[in-house]
Design a protein around this motif. Structure first.
Motif, PDB file in Angstrom:
ATOM      1  N   TYR A 121      -1.544 -11.045   9.350  1.00  0.00           N
ATOM      2  CA  TYR A 121      -1.309 -11.587  10.681  1.00  0.00           C
ATOM      3  C   TYR A 121      -2.263 -10.987  11.694  1.00  0.00           C
ATOM      4  O   TYR A 121      -2.736 -11.657  12.597  1.00  0.00           O
ATOM      5  CB  TYR A 121       0.132 -11.263  11.069  1.00  0.00           C
ATOM      6  CG  TYR A 121       0.752 -12.275  11.974  1.00  0.00           C
ATOM      7  CD1 TYR A 121       1.261 -13.457  11.448  1.00  0.00           C
ATOM      8  CD2 TYR A 121       0.832 -12.060  13.340  1.00  0.00           C
ATOM      9  CE1 TYR A 121       1.836 -14.400  12.271  1.00  0.00           C
ATOM     10  CE2 TYR A 121       1.417 -12.995  14.161  1.00  0.00           C
ATOM     11  CZ  TYR A 121       1.907 -14.158  13.633  1.00  0.00           C
ATOM     12  OH  TYR A 121       2.484 -15.089  14.432  1.00  0.00           O
ATOM     13  N   PHE A 122      -2.538  -9.696  11.547  1.00  0.00           N
ATOM     14  CA  PHE A 122      -3.358  -9.015  12.541  1.00  0.00           C
ATOM     15  C   PHE A 122      -4.846  -9.074  12.204  1.00  0.00           C
ATOM     16  O   PHE A 122      -5.675  -8.759  13.038  1.00  0.00           O
ATOM     17  CB  PHE A 122      -2.928  -7.556  12.674  1.00  0.00           C
ATOM     18  CG  PHE A 122      -1.661  -7.401  13.445  1.00  0.00           C
ATOM     19  CD1 PHE A 122      -1.586  -7.872  14.749  1.00  0.00           C
ATOM     20  CD2 PHE A 122      -0.543  -6.816  12.888  1.00  0.00           C
ATOM     21  CE1 PHE A 122      -0.424  -7.738  15.481  1.00  0.00           C
ATOM     22  CE2 PHE A 122       0.613  -6.684  13.616  1.00  0.00           C
ATOM     23  CZ  PHE A 122       0.676  -7.143  14.913  1.00  0.00           C
ATOM     24  N   ARG A 123      -5.176  -9.453  10.952  1.00  0.00           N
ATOM     25  CA  ARG A 123      -6.578  -9.491  10.565  1.00  0.00           C
ATOM     26  C   ARG A 123      -7.294 -10.517  11.429  1.00  0.00           C
ATOM     27  O   ARG A 123      -6.803 -11.641  11.587  1.00  0.00           O
ATOM     28  CB  ARG A 123      -6.691  -9.862   9.098  1.00  0.00           C
ATOM     29  CG  ARG A 123      -8.036  -9.536   8.503  1.00  0.00           C
ATOM     30  CD  ARG A 123      -8.058  -9.953   7.069  1.00  0.00           C
ATOM     31  NE  ARG A 123      -7.493 -11.297   6.920  1.00  0.00           N
ATOM     32  CZ  ARG A 123      -7.313 -11.896   5.761  1.00  0.00           C
ATOM     33  NH1 ARG A 123      -7.618 -11.280   4.657  1.00  0.00           N
ATOM     34  NH2 ARG A 123      -6.802 -13.104   5.697  1.00  0.00           N
ATOM     35  N   LEU A 132       5.262  -5.320  19.561  1.00  0.00           N
ATOM     36  CA  LEU A 132       6.510  -6.089  19.501  1.00  0.00           C
ATOM     37  C   LEU A 132       6.674  -6.749  18.134  1.00  0.00           C
ATOM     38  O   LEU A 132       7.768  -6.761  17.559  1.00  0.00           O
ATOM     39  CB  LEU A 132       6.526  -7.148  20.603  1.00  0.00           C
ATOM     40  CG  LEU A 132       6.818  -6.605  22.000  1.00  0.00           C
ATOM     41  CD1 LEU A 132       6.442  -7.621  23.067  1.00  0.00           C
ATOM     42  CD2 LEU A 132       8.285  -6.237  22.134  1.00  0.00           C
ATOM     43  N   LEU A 133       5.572  -7.291  17.610  1.00  0.00           N
ATOM     44  CA  LEU A 133       5.680  -7.938  16.302  1.00  0.00           C
ATOM     45  C   LEU A 133       5.946  -6.897  15.206  1.00  0.00           C
ATOM     46  O   LEU A 133       6.797  -7.098  14.335  1.00  0.00           O
ATOM     47  CB  LEU A 133       4.405  -8.730  15.978  1.00  0.00           C
ATOM     48  CG  LEU A 133       4.504  -9.472  14.647  1.00  0.00           C
ATOM     49  CD1 LEU A 133       5.610 -10.508  14.689  1.00  0.00           C
ATOM     50  CD2 LEU A 133       3.201 -10.135  14.283  1.00  0.00           C
ATOM     51  N   LEU A 134       5.252  -5.771  15.312  1.00  0.00           N
ATOM     52  CA  LEU A 134       5.464  -4.710  14.332  1.00  0.00           C
ATOM     53  C   LEU A 134       6.932  -4.249  14.386  1.00  0.00           C
ATOM     54  O   LEU A 134       7.576  -4.042  13.350  1.00  0.00           O
ATOM     55  CB  LEU A 134       4.517  -3.547  14.641  1.00  0.00           C
ATOM     56  CG  LEU A 134       4.271  -2.540  13.529  1.00  0.00           C
ATOM     57  CD1 LEU A 134       3.710  -3.228  12.303  1.00  0.00           C
ATOM     58  CD2 LEU A 134       3.302  -1.459  14.008  1.00  0.00           C
ATOM     59  N   ASP A 183       0.670 -19.860  14.777  1.00  0.00           N
ATOM     60  CA  ASP A 183      -0.052 -19.233  15.891  1.00  0.00           C
ATOM     61  C   ASP A 183      -1.542 -19.420  15.689  1.00  0.00           C
ATOM     62  O   ASP A 183      -2.073 -19.124  14.631  1.00  0.00           O
ATOM     63  CB  ASP A 183       0.279 -17.737  15.956  1.00  0.00           C
ATOM     64  CG  ASP A 183       1.702 -17.518  16.397  1.00  0.00           C
ATOM     65  OD1 ASP A 183       2.210 -18.365  17.156  1.00  0.00           O
ATOM     66  OD2 ASP A 183       2.314 -16.530  15.983  1.00  0.00           O
ATOM     67  N   PRO A 184      -2.217 -19.888  16.716  1.00  0.00           N
ATOM     68  CA  PRO A 184      -3.637 -20.206  16.554  1.00  0.00           C
ATOM     69  C   PRO A 184      -4.556 -18.994  16.623  1.00  0.00           C
ATOM     70  O   PRO A 184      -5.641 -19.025  16.094  1.00  0.00           O
ATOM     71  CB  PRO A 184      -3.911 -21.153  17.723  1.00  0.00           C
ATOM     72  CG  PRO A 184      -2.896 -20.762  18.760  1.00  0.00           C
ATOM     73  CD  PRO A 184      -1.713 -20.205  18.050  1.00  0.00           C
ATOM     74  N   VAL A 185      -4.130 -17.922  17.293  1.00  0.00           N
ATOM     75  CA  VAL A 185      -5.066 -16.814  17.519  1.00  0.00           C
ATOM     76  C   VAL A 185      -4.667 -15.572  16.730  1.00  0.00           C
ATOM     77  O   VAL A 185      -3.523 -15.424  16.335  1.00  0.00           O
ATOM     78  CB  VAL A 185      -5.133 -16.443  19.016  1.00  0.00           C
ATOM     79  CG1 VAL A 185      -5.923 -17.461  19.780  1.00  0.00           C
ATOM     80  CG2 VAL A 185      -3.731 -16.288  19.582  1.00  0.00           C
ATOM     81  N   ALA A 186      -5.632 -14.708  16.532  1.00  0.00           N
ATOM     82  CA  ALA A 186      -5.357 -13.431  15.873  1.00  0.00           C
ATOM     83  C   ALA A 186      -4.873 -12.434  16.918  1.00  0.00           C
ATOM     84  O   ALA A 186      -5.131 -12.585  18.102  1.00  0.00           O
ATOM     85  CB  ALA A 186      -6.618 -12.911  15.197  1.00  0.00           C
ATOM     86  N   PHE A 187      -4.132 -11.405  16.447  1.00  0.00           N
ATOM     87  CA  PHE A 187      -3.613 -10.402  17.369  1.00  0.00           C
ATOM     88  C   PHE A 187      -4.208  -9.061  17.081  1.00  0.00           C
ATOM     89  O   PHE A 187      -4.571  -8.753  15.962  1.00  0.00           O
ATOM     90  CB  PHE A 187      -2.098 -10.316  17.246  1.00  0.00           C
ATOM     91  CG  PHE A 187      -1.432 -11.545  17.717  1.00  0.00           C
ATOM     92  CD1 PHE A 187      -1.262 -11.773  19.064  1.00  0.00           C
ATOM     93  CD2 PHE A 187      -0.996 -12.499  16.818  1.00  0.00           C
ATOM     94  CE1 PHE A 187      -0.667 -12.916  19.501  1.00  0.00           C
ATOM     95  CE2 PHE A 187      -0.405 -13.644  17.260  1.00  0.00           C
ATOM     96  CZ  PHE A 187      -0.236 -13.863  18.600  1.00  0.00           C
ATOM     97  N   ARG A 188      -4.248  -8.263  18.123  1.00  0.00           N
ATOM     98  CA  ARG A 188      -4.612  -6.876  17.936  1.00  0.00           C
ATOM     99  C   ARG A 188      -3.345  -6.077  17.712  1.00  0.00           C
ATOM    100  O   ARG A 188      -2.354  -6.297  18.393  1.00  0.00           O
ATOM    101  CB  ARG A 188      -5.280  -6.330  19.189  1.00  0.00           C
ATOM    102  CG  ARG A 188      -6.716  -6.619  19.269  1.00  0.00           C
ATOM    103  CD  ARG A 188      -7.157  -6.407  20.709  1.00  0.00           C
ATOM    104  NE  ARG A 188      -8.385  -7.138  20.916  1.00  0.00           N
ATOM    105  CZ  ARG A 188      -9.560  -6.668  20.543  1.00  0.00           C
ATOM    106  NH1 ARG A 188      -9.652  -5.488  19.983  1.00  0.00           N
ATOM    107  NH2 ARG A 188     -10.646  -7.366  20.728  1.00  0.00           N
ATOM    108  N   LEU A 189      -3.444  -5.139  16.780  1.00  0.00           N
ATOM    109  CA  LEU A 189      -2.293  -4.286  16.515  1.00  0.00           C
ATOM    110  C   LEU A 189      -1.983  -3.432  17.736  1.00  0.00           C
ATOM    111  O   LEU A 189      -0.835  -3.238  18.114  1.00  0.00           O
ATOM    112  CB  LEU A 189      -2.599  -3.397  15.312  1.00  0.00           C
ATOM    113  CG  LEU A 189      -1.432  -2.604  14.749  1.00  0.00           C
ATOM    114  CD1 LEU A 189      -0.346  -3.546  14.276  1.00  0.00           C
ATOM    115  CD2 LEU A 189      -1.911  -1.743  13.592  1.00  0.00           C
TER     116      LEU A 189
END
Lengths: 143, 643
Positions: free
Chosen positions: A119-121, B349-351, B336-342
């Motif tokens: 998901y984060f990649r 929040l996702l973690l 979800d169309p975009v990638a996320f930063r950890l």
């Protein structure tokens, strides 16, 4: 008041067989630490430390005696496993049929972690030929 | 008119209104006709009133000692005090299903008052009516609270003595049900949003409803923990009992949703997660009821068993199938169309949601494992507290870590000055943990201390930042309190950190010992010296009580008791708990000399920081109330929301 007490102690006769003939033994904290890891065999999901059923009381007494004899925690637990089977242990052993209860959460969390990683990649940009194709189509006059 | 007649009438009418409402709501959706929707809405109030009539009929039967009703005969006695009689409707299976049904109609009533576009309104109503059909259907067929007896007894046995022993029993089940039932509204919103394919507006509205349910669920759980601590006589508050687990799972999933919903509100992402969490949270409440009521598991809550297991299992499969089926249908659209930063707020929040979902998974596995192992291999196995504690500890630590960092991180990507705060927080965590280790605490307790200080520091940084920003802008610093969601969530986070501290210390440093004392004999344990003065018997009408008189050096005279109920063959210990901010001292009378009262067997349990767990529970309830207080309502709820 006195009359009531008489009635009460007569009523206690009903529970008299519940109570032991001799006073219960002293139980040091180590007894409870061990009893908490053993299931009370006749209760609804209570440990031998919590329950007041006759069996649990007896188990605590046995644990106290074995501790006094110098037995270790593992030896005491093994004694109860011999009697009741591994079902008596609240911490399922990490082998045989209960190995999976330890493995599955780890596997599940690893899977979730991999999903999270994916998901984060950062998403890979589109391949150049697709981008060129799109740009070419943008420049073309509409048909 | 008898209570039985009135009750059956109420249940039948509630079922009929719900069925009709379901049909009209579905028609309104499929035909797109507002008149059907009006008709469905008109049935909401009558269904509630019919359920109320049925509930009052049960109260009437209890108050008039109408033992011709099987439920009254089994769970009531003329000896019961008034408050026990009034709460007896939820002392056993059929009555608690009736309470559940009544609260469901109440939520349906409240939900139907909210303005929504007609498409979603009809589907929301259809789902809620559907849930009502299930509950009143169960009552009308297999678990009727109004079943009559051909030969009524003169008196009944009364409710289970465990339920009569503490006033918390009047509160805990109602709070739990308000929480469970409350999760049906978010589920209905999710189903409606997925069916009409409008994925954004539902989330703010649903978050509000979920917070209500979550608040009740949290309060119910804390009340249950306190009841367990004060009544069950084992000096603990959480046993990983299958029924506790069953209500912990929806709580975890609802908590996950409350966090991922923020991301969708702010950035439009995580839609699929939100649908999944809401569906699973509701399904988990039904699954939990199946576990509690079917008798498939051994539990201290087994006093409410009955024949409804298969019905609840079927309903669970139906609800899960509906929610996840719709989600798979729209899965391409909610991706979800975009990638996320950890390292961003949405990343944290996702973690965090993953930790909550992972924890729910672990609890499900551990709870169902004995059932599955026995079904497939025939082996009887036990999975208990030692297992759950070991697998929960790392998850809890992960959540506490994220809880501090998350609110500090900005959306999208961290700015340079944020790193300064992060390093500061990490330093606090490190110093706090080292401090604990130096004081000789266990690794777990030291880490809990570090995490508590770290979270407190994070909250302090956030409040400071908010106040400074207001001062720079020339505003009153107290305006910070007007941001109810922010302040409420910080308060809740502080409460959770405090609870983490309480759990870690009370688990690591619990001392429990038992000794038989002869009259005049003294015993010193856990820092208390006590002298046994004798026993005393009391007749209290519906029970006998025996008190041990202990003279202590710190608390004066302490009198732990044993209660003898005629309907129980073993006495129930009634502990005497002395709460102090440091340690709780928990005195139990285990046994005594029945002939002369010459000796008593006394157990002392000393547990640190339990006091703060109840404080944390109160803070959690306050935080929820603060967010929900009318000014905290999102604006879009006041009118029809745009699609």
């Amino acid at each position: 008041m006195r009359a009531w007490l008489l009635v009460f102690f007569l009523a206690l006769g009903v529970w008299a067989q519940e109570g032991p003939a001799s006073p219960p033994p002293d139980l040091p904290p180590e007894v409870f630490a061990i009893a908490r890891e053993l299931r009370c065999p006749v209760c609804q999901g209570e440990s031998a430390a919590e329950s007041n059923s006759g069996v649990a009381v007896e188990m605590r007494r046995i644990i106290a005696e074995m501790l006094q004899e110098g037995k270790t925690k593992d030896e005491i637990k093994a004694f109860f496993v011999d009697r009741y089977g591994e079902w008596i242990l609240y911490e399922p052993p990490k082998r045989g049929v209960t190995l999976w209860v330890w493995v599955l959460p780890v596997l599940g969390l690893a899977l979730l972690g991999m999903g999270l990683f994916a998901y984060f990649r950062p998403k890979k940009p589109l391949p150049p030929e697709l981008l060129e194709e799109a740009e070419r189509r943008l420049k073309e006059p509409p048909a | 008119m008898t209570p039985a007649l009135l009750g059956n009438l109420g249940v039948s009418l509630a079922l009929a209104f719900s069925l009709l409402g379901l049909a009209l709501a579905l028609l309104a959706y499929s035909q797109g006709d507002g008149r059907f929707l009006k008709g469905a809405k008109a049935l909401v109030l009558p269904a509630f009133l019919a359920a109320l009539v049925a509930f009052l009929a049960l109260e009437w039967a209890l108050l008039t000692h109408d033992f011709s009703l099987a439920y009254v005969a089994r769970n009531h006695s003329t000896q019961d005090p008034l408050w026990v009689t009034l709460v007896t409707p939820w002392a056993a299976l059929e009555g608690s299903i009736l309470l559940w049904g009544l609260l469901q109609t109440l939520y349906t009533l409240l939900a139907s008052r909210r303005a929504l576009d007609p498409w979603r309104a009809s589907l929301v109503l259809a789902v809620l009516f559907g849930v009502q059909v299930f509950f009143f259907g169960v009552m009308a067929t297999i678990a009727s609270p109004f079943e009559t007896l051909p030969n009524p007894p003169m008196d009944g046995a009364g409710p289970n003595p465990l339920l009569q022993n503490h006033w918390m029993m009047a509160v805990h089940p109602v709070l739990m049900y308000l929480g469970f039932v409350g999760l049906s509204v978010p589920f209905a919103y999710a189903v409606a949003a997925m069916a009409v394919r409008r994925y954004q507006t539902w989330v703010g509205e649903t978050r509000w409803w979920t917070l209500i349910a979550w608040g009740f669920l949290t309060a119910g759980k804390v009340a249950g923990m306190w009841w367990s601590y004060e009544v069950l006589g084992w000096g603990g508050y959480w046993a990983w009992d299958p029924v506790e687990n069953a209500s912990f799972i929806p709580w975890l999933l609802a908590t996950a949703f409350l966090h991922t919903a923020i991301v969708q509100e702010a950035r439009g992402a995580f839609k699929a997660w939100n649908f999944a969490f809401v569906t699973l949270a509701f399904a988990a409440t039904v699954l939990g009821t199946f576990l509690t009521r079917s008798g498939v598991i051994q539990s201290v809550h087994a006093f409410a068993e009955g024949p409804v297991g298969p019905a609840f299992l079927g309903f669970f499969l139906l609800a899960t199938g509906l929610g996840l089926g719709l989600l798979s249908r729209v899965s391409r659209e909610v991706r979800d169309p975009v990638a996320f930063r950890l390292l961003s707020r949405e990343g944290a929040l996702l973690l965090g949601a993953f930790f909550f979902a992972g924890w729910a998974l672990v609890v499900v596995l551990g709870t169902f494992y004995p059932l599955l192992a026995e079904a497939f291999t025939g082996a009887k196995v036990s999975v208990g507290a030692p297992f759950f504690n070991q697998v929960s500890a790392p998850l809890g630590v992960g959540i506490l870590l994220l809880m501090g960092v998350g609110p500090i991180l900005p959306w999208r990507r961290p700015r340079a000055e944020v790193f300064r705060n992060l390093y500061l927080l990490l330093a606090v965590l490190l110093v706090g943990t080292l401090l604990g280790l130096l004081r000789g605490y266990t690794v777990g307790a030291s880490l809990a201390l570090g995490l508590f200080l770290y979270n407190t520091a994070a909250i302090f940084l956030l409040v400071r930042e908010g106040v400074l920003a207001r001062l720079r802008a020339g505003l009153s610093p107290w305006g910070f309190l007007g941001n109810r969601r922010r302040v409420g969530s910080l308060l809740a986070h502080f409460a959770v950190a405090l609870m983490g501290l309480g759990i870690a210390f009370s688990q690591a440093y619990r001392l429990e010992a038992e000794k038989t004392l002869y009259r005049g004999q003294a015993w010193e344990a856990g820092g208390v010296r006590m002298e046994f003065l004798g026993v005393r018997a009391l007749d209290e009408g519906r029970r006998f009580a025996v008190e041990a008189l202990l003279r202590t050096d710190r608390f004066g005279e302490v009198r732990p008791r044993l209660h003898f109920y005629p309907q129980m063959n073993a006495p129930l210990p009634a502990p005497k708990v002395l709460y102090t901010p440091g340690n709780d001292y928990y005195f139990l009378l285990m046994d005594f000399d029945r002939e002369k009262g010459g000796w008593a067997s006394v157990r002392l349990i000393v547990t640190p920081l339990v006091f703060w767990m109840w404080v944390a529970g109160g803070l959690l309830a306050l935080a929820t109330l603060y967010i929900l207080w009318p000014a905290g309502r999102p604006e879009e709820l006041k009118g029809v929301s745009p699609a």
